[in-house]
Design a protein around this motif. Structure first.
Motif, PDB file in Angstrom:
ATOM      1  N   ILE A 182      49.775  47.987  33.269  1.00 12.50           N
ATOM      2  CA  ILE A 182      50.664  48.986  32.678  1.00 12.50           C
ATOM      3  C   ILE A 182      52.086  48.567  33.036  1.00 12.50           C
ATOM      4  N   PRO A 183      52.908  48.205  32.058  1.00 10.55           N
ATOM      5  CA  PRO A 183      54.260  47.725  32.378  1.00 10.55           C
ATOM      6  C   PRO A 183      55.219  48.879  32.666  1.00 10.55           C
ATOM      7  N   ILE A 184      55.910  48.796  33.782  1.00 11.27           N
ATOM      8  CA  ILE A 184      56.880  49.810  34.188  1.00 11.27           C
ATOM      9  C   ILE A 184      58.257  49.164  34.275  1.00 11.27           C
ATOM     10  N   ARG A 185      59.187  49.689  33.487  1.00  7.75           N
ATOM     11  CA  ARG A 185      60.537  49.127  33.462  1.00  7.75           C
ATOM     12  C   ARG A 185      61.411  49.737  34.559  1.00  7.75           C
ATOM     13  N   GLY A 186      62.136  48.870  35.219  1.00 10.30           N
ATOM     14  CA  GLY A 186      63.138  49.310  36.178  1.00 10.30           C
ATOM     15  C   GLY A 186      64.511  48.887  35.704  1.00 10.30           C
ATOM     16  N   GLU A 187      65.427  49.848  35.593  1.00 13.02           N
ATOM     17  CA  GLU A 187      66.792  49.546  35.178  1.00 13.02           C
ATOM     18  C   GLU A 187      67.762  49.894  36.299  1.00 13.02           C
ATOM     19  N   TYR A 188      68.824  49.119  36.375  1.00 14.95           N
ATOM     20  CA  TYR A 188      69.831  49.304  37.411  1.00 14.95           C
ATOM     21  C   TYR A 188      71.177  49.670  36.795  1.00 14.95           C
ATOM     22  N   LEU A 189      71.972  50.375  37.566  1.00 18.17           N
ATOM     23  CA  LEU A 189      73.358  50.630  37.224  1.00 18.17           C
ATOM     24  C   LEU A 189      74.250  49.852  38.187  1.00 18.17           C
ATOM     25  N   LEU A 190      75.431  49.508  37.704  1.00 21.11           N
ATOM     26  CA  LEU A 190      76.392  48.740  38.502  1.00 21.11           C
ATOM     27  C   LEU A 190      77.432  49.690  39.077  1.00 21.11           C
ATOM     28  N   LEU A 191      77.655  49.590  40.375  1.00 18.65           N
ATOM     29  CA  LEU A 191      78.620  50.456  41.047  1.00 18.65           C
ATOM     30  C   LEU A 191      80.037  49.906  40.896  1.00 18.65           C
ATOM     31  N   ASN A 192      80.974  50.811  40.651  1.00 19.18           N
ATOM     32  CA  ASN A 192      82.395  50.477  40.580  1.00 19.18           C
ATOM     33  C   ASN A 192      82.775  49.578  41.765  1.00 19.18           C
ATOM     34  N   VAL A 249      60.287  53.702  34.363  1.00 14.16           N
ATOM     35  CA  VAL A 249      59.819  54.308  33.119  1.00 14.16           C
ATOM     36  C   VAL A 249      58.811  53.378  32.448  1.00 14.16           C
ATOM     37  N   LEU A 250      57.947  53.958  31.634  1.00 14.53           N
ATOM     38  CA  LEU A 250      56.976  53.163  30.900  1.00 14.53           C
ATOM     39  C   LEU A 250      57.690  52.201  29.959  1.00 14.53           C
ATOM     40  N   ALA A 251      57.293  50.927  29.993  1.00 13.73           N
ATOM     41  CA  ALA A 251      57.851  49.928  29.082  1.00 13.73           C
ATOM     42  C   ALA A 251      56.870  49.694  27.945  1.00 13.73           C
ATOM     43  N   LEU A 252      57.387  49.330  26.792  1.00 11.48           N
ATOM     44  CA  LEU A 252      56.555  49.080  25.612  1.00 11.48           C
ATOM     45  C   LEU A 252      56.329  47.592  25.379  1.00 11.48           C
ATOM     46  N   SER A 253      56.745  46.808  26.347  1.00 14.16           N
ATOM     47  CA  SER A 253      56.521  45.365  26.298  1.00 14.16           C
ATOM     48  C   SER A 253      56.388  44.864  27.729  1.00 14.16           C
ATOM     49  N   ARG A 254      55.426  43.997  27.969  1.00 15.57           N
ATOM     50  CA  ARG A 254      55.229  43.478  29.314  1.00 15.57           C
ATOM     51  C   ARG A 254      56.340  42.544  29.758  1.00 15.57           C
ATOM     52  N   GLU A 255      57.028  41.949  28.803  1.00 15.72           N
ATOM     53  CA  GLU A 255      58.033  40.958  29.147  1.00 15.72           C
ATOM     54  C   GLU A 255      59.352  41.184  28.412  1.00 15.72           C
ATOM     55  N   GLY A 256      59.531  42.353  27.822  1.00 14.14           N
ATOM     56  CA  GLY A 256      60.778  42.636  27.114  1.00 14.14           C
ATOM     57  C   GLY A 256      61.914  42.844  28.083  1.00 14.14           C
ATOM     58  N   ASP A 257      63.108  42.402  27.714  1.00 15.34           N
ATOM     59  CA  ASP A 257      64.235  42.501  28.638  1.00 15.34           C
ATOM     60  C   ASP A 257      65.207  43.625  28.297  1.00 15.34           C
ATOM     61  N   THR A 258      64.856  44.477  27.324  1.00 15.56           N
ATOM     62  CA  THR A 258      65.682  45.640  27.021  1.00 15.56           C
ATOM     63  C   THR A 258      64.785  46.855  26.858  1.00 15.56           C
ATOM     64  N   ARG A 259      65.373  48.044  26.925  1.00 15.66           N
ATOM     65  CA  ARG A 259      64.577  49.265  26.816  1.00 15.66           C
ATOM     66  C   ARG A 259      64.008  49.464  25.412  1.00 15.66           C
ATOM     67  N   THR A 260      64.586  48.783  24.420  1.00 13.68           N
ATOM     68  CA  THR A 260      64.075  48.901  23.048  1.00 13.68           C
ATOM     69  C   THR A 260      63.039  47.828  22.721  1.00 13.68           C
ATOM     70  N   SER A 261      62.741  46.949  23.666  1.00 12.86           N
ATOM     71  CA  SER A 261      61.747  45.899  23.418  1.00 12.86           C
ATOM     72  C   SER A 261      60.387  46.533  23.134  1.00 12.86           C
ATOM     73  N   LEU A 262      59.760  46.095  22.054  1.00 13.65           N
ATOM     74  CA  LEU A 262      58.449  46.613  21.676  1.00 13.65           C
ATOM     75  C   LEU A 262      57.538  45.456  21.314  1.00 13.65           C
ATOM     76  N   ASN A 263      56.382  45.422  21.984  1.00 16.34           N
ATOM     77  CA  ASN A 263      55.341  44.460  21.644  1.00 16.34           C
ATOM     78  C   ASN A 263      54.123  45.275  21.246  1.00 16.34           C
ATOM     79  N   ILE A 264      53.708  45.155  20.006  1.00 20.10           N
ATOM     80  CA  ILE A 264      52.634  46.003  19.481  1.00 20.10           C
ATOM     81  C   ILE A 264      51.347  45.807  20.279  1.00 20.10           C
TER      82      ILE A 264
END
Length: 402
Positions: free
Chosen positions: A221-231, A272-287
């Motif tokens: 089950i692919p889980i996406r982790g995203e980071y924010l950049l601090l000032n 968050v749940l990812a829709l692609s095992r290897e996608g590099d953006t939150r909109t990446s979708l692998n059917i």
């Protein structure tokens, strides 16, 4: 980086997967068996592009993991081996330390339990500190008590992987890029670009491990982790890693502050749940990946068991990180101090069985008498990679009767 090499007519061992575990395993094989003909197959154009190259870069000390587990043992051993390797190769890193902070009374019991784990695991130099010592170590951080781990550090794991790849080449191994494996037959590895002959196979497939092993009872089950950049100005407030007290029932350590070698500070990750095992953006979708998720009963059972986490994960899509949570550690932060990192996300492979249980520990399976599949090498696999490689080679030696 590597140059092109001709493919041998027959290899003794092929390692499938050019992430940090696969490369470390190839290097260890050539150290132990210098005369073996060994190749690493990687479907991408370079090594370490997925989970290896898309993480926080933390060298973990071994605090979180269940005492007696392989994860705990391999992390404590692996962190020492990692620091030794980085020093020997002159790879840039920093042993900046980490604090795990209890902000209020309700977190103190869990902090004590976590400290007991750290002690049981033999984590180096770990200690409990009070509010005053916390402020000495992290002057801008507030909290009641904290676990302090001076042995924790940061590194660029992709750089480390490429260095180990160079070691492997210099020992006489082959690295074959842009070779996507599609299956296995006796004495053969099948790829989209043709067949390669080999006596033995060791598969370090990461997020593709279940598919490469043709396993139907467990699923990534692919889980996406995203980071924010601090000032940059506020980044000066952070000296080392600042972590929350985690929920040890989950596989995620919570949103934390992580300094980087370039002087920036990342805040995250979300989960968050990812829709692609290897996608590099939150909109990446692998059917195919999406279908694998929604057709596996373990996904729904996992969600039901951890519904509060599932809801918070959905909320984080719209609101990545709660400022109230961040302010509870660093009061000086305001919303304008954070911005999303473009392409600064990675996907973690969470292995789940049909009952919704997470496969937490290091786990491998045999396929016949010629193939060893590493099914689960979760975080802290990067920290533990040299120790994991040593274990894999020892396991292969016994199982393959070398």
């Amino acid at each position: 980086m590597y140059g092109t090499r001709s493919i041998a007519k027959l290899y003794d061992v092929i390692i499938v997967g050019g992430g940090i575990v696969g490369v470390a395993t190839g290097r260890q094989l050539k150290r132990v068996y210098p005369d073996m003909r060994v190749a690493i197959l990687e479907k991408e154009h370079s090594l370490g592009l997925h989970q290896t190259g898309r993480n926080s870069g933390v060298i973990h000390a071994g605090i979180y993991y269940k005492p007696g587990s392989m994860m705990a043992k391999l992390c404590v051993e692996g962190s020492d081996m990692t620091y030794k390797y980085l020093r020997e190769r002159g790879i840039r890193h920093k042993q900046c330390g980490k604090v795990i902070v209890a902000r209020w009374e309700g977190e103190l019991d869990r902090l004590e339990q976590l400290f007991s784990r750290a002690v049981a695991n033999g984590v180096r130099n770990v200690r409990m500190i009070d509010r005053e010592e916390l402020r000495e170590i992290e002057p801008s951080c507030q909290g009641l008590r904290a676990i302090y781990s001076p042995h924790t550090g940061i590194v660029n794991y992709r750089e480390m992987t490429q260095s180990m790849g160079q070691d492997f080449l210099e020992m006489g191994g082959d690295i074959i890029l842009k070779r996507e494996v599609t299956g296995f037959q006796k004495g053969k590895v099948l790829t989209k670009e043709g067949t390669i002959n080999t006596e033995y196979v060791i598969v370090c497939g990461g997020s593709q491990a279940d598919r490469l092993a043709s396993k139907r009872d467990i699923r990534v089950i692919p889980i996406r982790g995203e980071y924010l950049l601090l000032n940059p100005e506020k980044a000066k407030l952070i000296r080392g890693n600042i972590y929350p007290v985690p929920d040890t029932d989950l596989s995620f350590l919570g949103v934390h502050f992580t300094p980087r070698l370039d002087g920036t500070v990342w805040v995250g990750p979300t989960a968050v749940l990812a829709l692609s095992r290897e996608g590099d953006t939150r909109t990446s979708l692998n059917i195919t990946d999406f279908k694998d998720i929604i057709t596996h009963p373990g996904f729904y059972r996992l969600t039901a068991m951890h519904w509060r986490f599932a809801i918070s994960s959905l909320n984080s899509i719209l609101k990545p990180i709660d400022m109230f949570t961040l302010n509870s550690y660093i009061p000086e932060l305001v919303a304008g101090d954070l911005k999303r990192i473009i392409r600064g996300s990675g996907v973690r492979a969470l292995l789940v069985d049909r009952e919704g249980n997470k496969v937490e520990d290091f786990y491998y399976e045999w396929r016949g008498d010629k193939a060893l599949h590493i099914m689960n090498a979760p975080s802290p696999a990067a920290t533990s990679s040299l120790a994991i490689a040593q274990l894999i080679v020892e396991t292969a030696t016994a199982g393959f009767h070398w």
